[in-house]
Design a protein around this motif. Structure first.
Motif, short mmCIF file in Angstrom:
data_model
loop_
_atom_site.label_atom_id
_atom_site.label_comp_id
_atom_site.label_asym_id
_atom_site.label_seq_id
_atom_site.Cartn_x
_atom_site.Cartn_y
_atom_site.Cartn_z
N SER A 115 0.86 -1.22 0.11
CA SER A 115 0.09 -0.11 0.06
C SER A 115 0.94 1.31 -0.06
O SER A 115 2.08 1.06 0.57
N PRO A 116 0.53 2.45 -0.38
CA PRO A 116 1.04 3.41 -0.42
C PRO A 116 1.45 4.10 0.86
O PRO A 116 2.44 4.71 1.21
N ASP A 117 0.73 3.53 1.85
CA ASP A 117 1.00 3.87 3.48
C ASP A 117 2.23 3.55 3.68
O ASP A 117 2.90 4.09 4.64
N GLU B 216 -15.54 7.12 -6.12
CA GLU B 216 -14.00 7.33 -5.83
C GLU B 216 -13.25 8.59 -5.93
O GLU B 216 -13.39 9.00 -7.15
N MET C 91 -3.24 -5.10 7.61
CA MET C 91 -2.96 -3.76 8.51
C MET C 91 -2.11 -3.75 9.51
O MET C 91 -1.95 -5.01 10.33
N ASN D 85 -6.31 5.67 2.47
CA ASN D 85 -6.58 4.89 3.45
C ASN D 85 -5.34 3.63 3.39
O ASN D 85 -4.55 3.64 2.42
N THR D 86 -5.48 2.70 4.07
CA THR D 86 -4.68 1.63 4.13
C THR D 86 -4.21 0.83 3.12
O THR D 86 -3.01 -0.04 3.11
N THR D 87 -5.12 0.90 2.09
CA THR D 87 -5.10 -0.06 1.05
C THR D 87 -4.22 0.98 -0.16
O THR D 87 -3.68 0.21 -0.88
N SER D 88 -5.05 2.26 -0.34
CA SER D 88 -4.41 2.88 -1.57
C SER D 88 -4.66 4.23 -1.10
O SER D 88 -4.98 4.74 -0.22
N ASP D 89 -3.96 5.38 -2.07
CA ASP D 89 -4.29 6.64 -1.75
C ASP D 89 -5.41 7.30 -2.09
O ASP D 89 -5.42 8.47 -2.15
N LEU D 90 -6.53 6.44 -2.54
CA LEU D 90 -7.61 7.00 -3.05
C LEU D 90 -8.80 7.23 -1.79
O LEU D 90 -8.44 6.62 -0.84
N GLY E 123 -1.37 0.82 6.46
CA GLY E 123 -1.59 -0.45 5.77
C GLY E 123 -0.31 -0.95 5.26
O GLY E 123 0.63 -0.23 4.53
N VAL F 58 -13.12 9.56 -9.85
CA VAL F 58 -12.66 8.81 -10.66
C VAL F 58 -13.63 7.70 -11.28
O VAL F 58 -13.67 7.14 -12.24
N ILE F 59 -14.27 7.27 -10.20
CA ILE F 59 -15.35 6.35 -10.32
C ILE F 59 -16.65 6.66 -9.84
O ILE F 59 -16.53 7.40 -8.60
N ARG G 96 -10.16 -1.78 6.12
CA ARG G 96 -9.20 -0.68 5.62
C ARG G 96 -9.64 0.47 6.64
O ARG G 96 -10.54 0.66 7.39
N VAL G 97 -8.51 1.34 6.87
CA VAL G 97 -8.66 2.38 7.56
C VAL G 97 -8.51 3.66 6.64
O VAL G 97 -7.42 3.64 6.08
N HIS H 186 -7.60 7.52 6.32
CA HIS H 186 -6.77 8.46 7.10
C HIS H 186 -7.42 9.88 6.94
O HIS H 186 -7.99 10.29 6.21
#
Lengths: 485, 217
Positions: free
Chosen positions: A393-395, B102, A476, B200-205, A470, B81-82, B133-134, B136
């Motif tokens: 992840s980017p995190d 998104e 996580m 978020n903890t999965t992507s920057d989207l 992440g 985006v979506i 996910r979390v 931010h």
């Protein structure tokens, strides 16, 4: 000065200039796409893992081949070159751009080699095949990725190009060069053996003619000797670790088990590789049909033409079938068939009339360019990107800043999985790694996987601020930062 | 007096010198990272199912309803985006494709215009709950000013490091579940509700499945 046009036809020097210009244009495109802003994408666990190994080799001059979880040594040894050129002498000094430059440059060389391989078909097929490889989404994506695949493709193409020259001239120098390339292939990944065997079978079935009358035995012996020397040098860490040679032999068995036993967690259905090219939507639209269809048509056409066309069709098809039938699949393996598909698509398209071919080529390049831009530059770490497989992840890029802001003291990483954190914490030798919580969990900064955070929380004595980070989709980490220190 | 203190001072200084001499960094041996193969795809069920208890009912004055349903939505990025901005208040909360909007990377916001100033009791937000996910820098504000320059009340802020430059928040980060996150609006009176997030903890989207604003006219 020689006239450039005589009776409406290009004269020889003008042809050479046009060839050189087209070649240069394709190479510049390949170079730009492969080297532009290499740093922003977060490091994948595999890249980080291998970059730390490169850092150890750079710092300590020490490399030991690990047959269990790693591929061959060439990536690390060739990785030293950009590090030296950029003046980076330690693991801490290494950066993403430096480590990714090795596959990026290999990717550019692969484009040049495909051009050389297909050049006997004519200027336009060579230009088109190389151009397609230059913009291919998978080829560009994995040329910017610090793993072995692009190097393997480049050494394979190198072996084919110099092998082609040996075939025509019979010179032992070309046979030796073929052996060197074969050795480099084998020193890159154990699966190179599959590529080599398939190539020999495809050559036998290709009906290729025009071989030099010089004896085959001496050439084969020379090639084999050079291949063994190269393999021996790399796997033995240039004589420092002779045990690496037996480990290399052992890795072939391990690869076979890994590819076929279905126990790795990377098992996928047989159509997985084909699905990377066809229209599918997972929130984002992915498609390379305009490339795949001419490539398939080119494959059919090529089977009817002896020599290089049939060789490339058989070679590409058999490798695709073997990889598709093996349960173990990862998307980066697809780059092994991309050069063949590019050549076959070029063969099909250049058989068409200009008026038909030109718009088709334009549409194909536009589609590939659009898909490549999305995969490589817009969504390089997005889980919907079919090439961003189990991507970090980017995190994770926040880790150095979190570590810098934390109170002074040791860092503990307690997680069943923690890569690529060792890369992002490479500046911090006071970092320890546990897969399960130790008795004493306290530290200035602690990264814990969410599943073990409860146990760690119970064992902590100090006062901590907590946050989430992440690692990759669905995985996580809980960050504990000491407050009372 | 000096005679008594002198020996004591000397003993103290000697002890200090000795202890300073004895204090050295402990030779801490930390485990090195293990080199492993490619991680396998991680498939976790929605953590909401794994959580221990269901959220207790939130009590609000009788007649409290979701004032946000079907209300107009604006955002920091008018071209997501979506999805569409309308998805935020369309009442569809299952979180599958076609039900969430998104937005791109960095700090993004969505804003709901309730049409008039109302008493607000709870705001419930679903960012994305098909995966654990979390998000931010989750900041929720209400105001009567559509530009959010005056009369702004912050109801929730978990931006612990002030990376959004809107003040440090002390609220906790949380894992998204299909229950959504309920934020107590404490009876604040406002016409506009604005929600921020920063990846978020999965992507920057940034994503929104639904936002509900419970209140009374």
């Amino acid at each position: 000065m020689t006239p450039t046009v005589v009776n409406g036809e290009l004269h020889e020097p003008a042809r050479a200039r046009l060839d050189a210009s087209l070649f240069l244009l394709v190479l510049l495109a390949a170079l730009g796409l492969r080297c532009y802003t290499l740093a922003p994408r977060p490091m994948h666990a595999d890249e980080a893992n291998q970059a730390v190994k490169l850092g150890q080799l750079l710092e300590q001059g020490r490399y030991v081949f690990d047959a269990a979880d790693h591929h061959g040594p060439t990536l690390y040894y060739f990785g030293l070159i950009p590090a030296w050129l950029r003046g980076q002498a330690t693991l801490a000094a290494l950066d993403e751009t430096t480590v990714r430059l090795t596959p990026a440059i290999a990717g550019v060389v692969a484009v040049a080699l495909l051009w050389l391989l297909v050049r006997p078909w004519g200027r336009w097929p060579a230009f088109l095949a190389a151009g397609l490889l230059a913009v291919s989404p998978a080829a560009v994506y994995y040329s910017r990725y610090f793993i072995q695949e692009t190097l393997l493709v480049t050494f394979t193409l190198g072996a084919l190009v110099v092998g082609q020259r040996w075939w025509r001239t019979g010179r032992l120098g070309w046979a030796a060069a073929t052996g060197v390339c074969l050795g480099l292939m084998l020193a890159t990944k154990a699966s190179a053996l599959v590529y080599a065997l398939v190539a020999v079978l495809a050559l036998a079935a290709s009906g290729a003619s025009g071989r030099s009358a010089r004896p085959l035995g001496a050439a084969a012996g020379t090639a084999l000797a050079f291949a063994l020397v190269v393999v021996g040098l790399f796997y033995s860490s240039f004589g420092r670790n002779p045990a690496g040679l037996s480990a290399a032999v052992h890795s072939i068995g391990l690869m076979t088990v890994k590819a076929t036993a279905g126990l790795t967690g990377h098992e996928k259905p047989w159509w997985y590789y084909a699905s990377l090219f066809v229209w599918h939507r997972n929130g984002l639209l992915w498609d390379q049909s305009l490339f795949l269809l001419p490539a398939l048509a080119g494959g059919v056409l090529a089977l009817r033409r002896r020599g290089l066309p049939r060789f490339l069709a058989l070679n590409t098809a058999v490798i695709a079938v073997i990889f598709s039938l093996a349960p173990y699949k990862t998307p980066w393996q697809v780059v092994g068939i991309i050069p063949g598909l590019c050549a076959l698509a070029a063969l099909a398209l250049t058989r068409l009339r200009w008026l038909v071919a030109a718009p088709l080529v334009l549409a194909m390049l536009l589609e590939l360019g659009w898909q490549m831009r999305r995969a490589v530059f817009s969504k390089p770490a997005d889980e919907r990107n079919p090439f961003a497989y189990v991507h970090s992840s980017p995190d994770v890029k926040k880790v150095p800043a979190i570590a810098a802001a934390a109170p002074a003291g040791a860092i503990k990483v307690i997680s069943a999985e923690y890569w690529p954190l060792p890369w992002y914490l490479r500046h911090r030798p006071d970092t320890g790694y546990w897969t399960e919580p130790p008795a004493d969990c306290d530290a200035a900064l602690i990264f814990v996987d969410a599943a073990q955070a409860g146990t760690v929380r119970e064992r902590l004595k100090g006062k901590y601020w907590e946050g989430f980070l992440g690692l990759r989709p669905g995985f996580m980490l809980v960050v504990f930062e000491q407050e009372d220190k | 007096m000096i005679r008594r203190l002198l020996p004591l001072t000397l003993v103290f200084l000697a002890a200090s010198a000795l202890s300073a001499q004895d204090l050295v960094p402990i030779p801490l041996e930390l485990p090195k990272p293990l080199f492993v193969g490619t991680p396998v795809p991680f498939k976790v069920p929605n953590l909401e199912k794994a959580s221990t208890t269901k959220r207790p009912p939130f009590l609000a004055p009788a007649g409290t309803v979701n004032l946000a349903k079907g209300k107009p939505v604006t955002a920091s990025d008018a071209f997501p985006v979506i999805g569409e901005l309308g998805f935020v208040t369309d009442g569809e909360k299952d979180g599958t494709e076609g039900t969430f909007v998104e937005f791109g990377p960095d700090l993004q916001w969505v804003q709901i215009d309730l049409g008039e100033t109302d008493s607000l009791y709870a705001i419930v937000v679903w960012h994305f709950h098909a995966q654990a996910r979390v998000y931010h820098n989750v900041i929720v504000q209400v105001s009567d000013d559509p530009a959010f320059k005056t009369g702004v009340t912050t109801l929730f802020n978990n931006d612990y490091d002030n990376s959004a430059k809107m003040g440090v928040g002390k609220d906790p980060s949380y894992i998204e579940t299909s229950e959504g996150r309920l934020i107590d609006a404490k009876g604040a009176r406002a016409r506009y509700v604005r929600l921020y997030s920063n990846g978020n903890t999965t992507s920057d989207l940034n994503h929104y499945v639904e936002v509900e604003v419970y209140g009374k006219k």
